[in-house]
Each structure stands twice: as C-alpha cells, then as structure tokens.
Design a protein around this motif. Structure first.
Motif, PDB file in Angstrom:
ATOM      1  N   SER A 100       0.833  -1.203   0.000  1.00  0.00           N
ATOM      2  CA  SER A 100       0.000   0.000   0.000  1.00  0.00           C
ATOM      3  C   SER A 100       0.866   1.251   0.000  1.00  0.00           C
ATOM      4  O   SER A 100       0.624   2.197  -0.763  1.00  0.00           O
ATOM      5  CB  SER A 100      -0.920  -0.018   1.218  1.00  0.00           C
ATOM      6  OG  SER A 100      -1.699   1.149   1.254  1.00  0.00           O
ATOM      7  N   ASN A 133       2.477   1.972  -3.262  1.00  0.00           N
ATOM      8  CA  ASN A 133       1.605   2.595  -4.245  1.00  0.00           C
ATOM      9  C   ASN A 133       1.465   4.087  -3.996  1.00  0.00           C
ATOM     10  O   ASN A 133       1.243   4.853  -4.935  1.00  0.00           O
ATOM     11  CB  ASN A 133       0.212   1.947  -4.224  1.00  0.00           C
ATOM     12  CG  ASN A 133       0.112   0.833  -5.215  1.00  0.00           C
ATOM     13  OD1 ASN A 133       0.263   1.040  -6.404  1.00  0.00           O
ATOM     14  ND2 ASN A 133      -0.135  -0.360  -4.729  1.00  0.00           N
ATOM     15  N   GLY A 149       1.264  -7.758  -3.964  1.00  0.00           N
ATOM     16  CA  GLY A 149      -0.176  -7.988  -4.074  1.00  0.00           C
ATOM     17  C   GLY A 149      -0.509  -9.343  -4.669  1.00  0.00           C
ATOM     18  O   GLY A 149      -1.398 -10.046  -4.172  1.00  0.00           O
ATOM     19  N   TYR A 156      -2.593 -11.835  -2.417  1.00  0.00           N
ATOM     20  CA  TYR A 156      -4.021 -11.956  -2.717  1.00  0.00           C
ATOM     21  C   TYR A 156      -4.359 -12.851  -3.909  1.00  0.00           C
ATOM     22  O   TYR A 156      -5.508 -13.220  -4.074  1.00  0.00           O
ATOM     23  CB  TYR A 156      -4.607 -10.569  -3.011  1.00  0.00           C
ATOM     24  CG  TYR A 156      -4.429  -9.570  -1.910  1.00  0.00           C
ATOM     25  CD1 TYR A 156      -5.008  -9.767  -0.657  1.00  0.00           C
ATOM     26  CD2 TYR A 156      -3.690  -8.415  -2.106  1.00  0.00           C
ATOM     27  CE1 TYR A 156      -4.857  -8.836   0.354  1.00  0.00           C
ATOM     28  CE2 TYR A 156      -3.537  -7.471  -1.105  1.00  0.00           C
ATOM     29  CZ  TYR A 156      -4.120  -7.691   0.122  1.00  0.00           C
ATOM     30  OH  TYR A 156      -3.968  -6.768   1.115  1.00  0.00           O
ATOM     31  N   HIS A 190      -7.481 -10.523  -7.637  1.00  0.00           N
ATOM     32  CA  HIS A 190      -7.995  -9.662  -6.569  1.00  0.00           C
ATOM     33  C   HIS A 190      -8.059  -8.206  -7.040  1.00  0.00           C
ATOM     34  O   HIS A 190      -7.201  -7.747  -7.793  1.00  0.00           O
ATOM     35  CB  HIS A 190      -7.084  -9.778  -5.343  1.00  0.00           C
ATOM     36  CG  HIS A 190      -7.666  -9.218  -4.105  1.00  0.00           C
ATOM     37  ND1 HIS A 190      -7.575  -7.887  -3.782  1.00  0.00           N
ATOM     38  CD2 HIS A 190      -8.362  -9.803  -3.096  1.00  0.00           C
ATOM     39  CE1 HIS A 190      -8.181  -7.667  -2.634  1.00  0.00           C
ATOM     40  NE2 HIS A 190      -8.668  -8.827  -2.187  1.00  0.00           N
ATOM     41  N   THR A 219      -7.326  -5.493  -5.537  1.00  0.00           N
ATOM     42  CA  THR A 219      -6.131  -4.746  -5.150  1.00  0.00           C
ATOM     43  C   THR A 219      -5.025  -4.942  -6.172  1.00  0.00           C
ATOM     44  O   THR A 219      -4.296  -3.997  -6.509  1.00  0.00           O
ATOM     45  CB  THR A 219      -5.657  -5.180  -3.743  1.00  0.00           C
ATOM     46  OG1 THR A 219      -6.684  -4.877  -2.813  1.00  0.00           O
ATOM     47  CG2 THR A 219      -4.373  -4.490  -3.341  1.00  0.00           C
ATOM     48  N   ARG A 235      -5.737  -2.844  -9.175  1.00  0.00           N
ATOM     49  CA  ARG A 235      -5.321  -1.452  -8.930  1.00  0.00           C
ATOM     50  C   ARG A 235      -3.820  -1.291  -9.118  1.00  0.00           C
ATOM     51  O   ARG A 235      -3.358  -0.355  -9.770  1.00  0.00           O
ATOM     52  CB  ARG A 235      -5.713  -1.029  -7.509  1.00  0.00           C
ATOM     53  CG  ARG A 235      -5.274   0.404  -7.178  1.00  0.00           C
ATOM     54  CD  ARG A 235      -5.042   0.636  -5.699  1.00  0.00           C
ATOM     55  NE  ARG A 235      -4.004  -0.254  -5.188  1.00  0.00           N
ATOM     56  CZ  ARG A 235      -3.891  -0.587  -3.921  1.00  0.00           C
ATOM     57  NH1 ARG A 235      -4.752  -0.137  -3.028  1.00  0.00           N
ATOM     58  NH2 ARG A 235      -2.916  -1.374  -3.510  1.00  0.00           N
ATOM     59  N   ASP A 236      -3.055  -2.230  -8.560  1.00  0.00           N
ATOM     60  CA  ASP A 236      -1.597  -2.158  -8.672  1.00  0.00           C
ATOM     61  C   ASP A 236      -1.161  -2.257 -10.127  1.00  0.00           C
ATOM     62  O   ASP A 236      -0.252  -1.532 -10.565  1.00  0.00           O
ATOM     63  CB  ASP A 236      -0.941  -3.277  -7.863  1.00  0.00           C
ATOM     64  CG  ASP A 236      -1.194  -3.159  -6.366  1.00  0.00           C
ATOM     65  OD1 ASP A 236      -1.663  -2.094  -5.920  1.00  0.00           O
ATOM     66  OD2 ASP A 236      -0.921  -4.148  -5.656  1.00  0.00           O
TER      67      ASP A 236
END
Length: 67
Positions: free
Chosen positions: A16, A19, A45, A49, A53, A55, A58-59
């Motif tokens: 997190s 990012n 990530g 996950y 996932h 997340t 997003r990454d």
C-alpha cells in the motif's frame, strides 16, 4: 522504510505504501523512479491476494499508467 521493519518486506501494508510513494513521484514527473516501486507493489499484491484480486488490478493499473 518503517513499514518494512514492522511488518516485513512482503506484507500488504508495505505494498500500500509502495503505491502511495510513486503517486507522489508521478505527480512530479519522476516516472522512472516510480515504476520499480509500482512493480514491487504488484508483486507483493499477487503473492498476498492472487492475480484476480481487485487490489492487484489497482496495482497493475498504477504500473500501466506509469509506463
């Protein structure tokens, strides 16, 4: 990084932060410095996950925008 010392280098909280820092670099047009951090966040990530996932999506998006 304090989060790495507290949680370990592969923890999702580290991802997190990885990012957030590149977002600041990107805002100052320092994309070459942002890319490796986005790649590392993506790797953490995926390991934490799995590839499907939100997340991780997003990454991956953050990385794509930095290229």
């Amino acid at each position: 990084m304090i989060f790495e010392q507290s949680y370990g280098p592969g923890h999702p909280k580290v991802a997190s932060l990885l990012n957030n820092v590149p977002a600041l670099l990107k805002a100052t047009n320092r994309l070459a410095e942002a890319e490796p951090l986005y790649r590392r966040a993506l790797a953490i990530g995926e390991a934490s996950y799995g590839r499907d996932h939100p997340t991780v999506a997003r990454d991956l998006n953050n990385l794509a925008e930095s290229l």
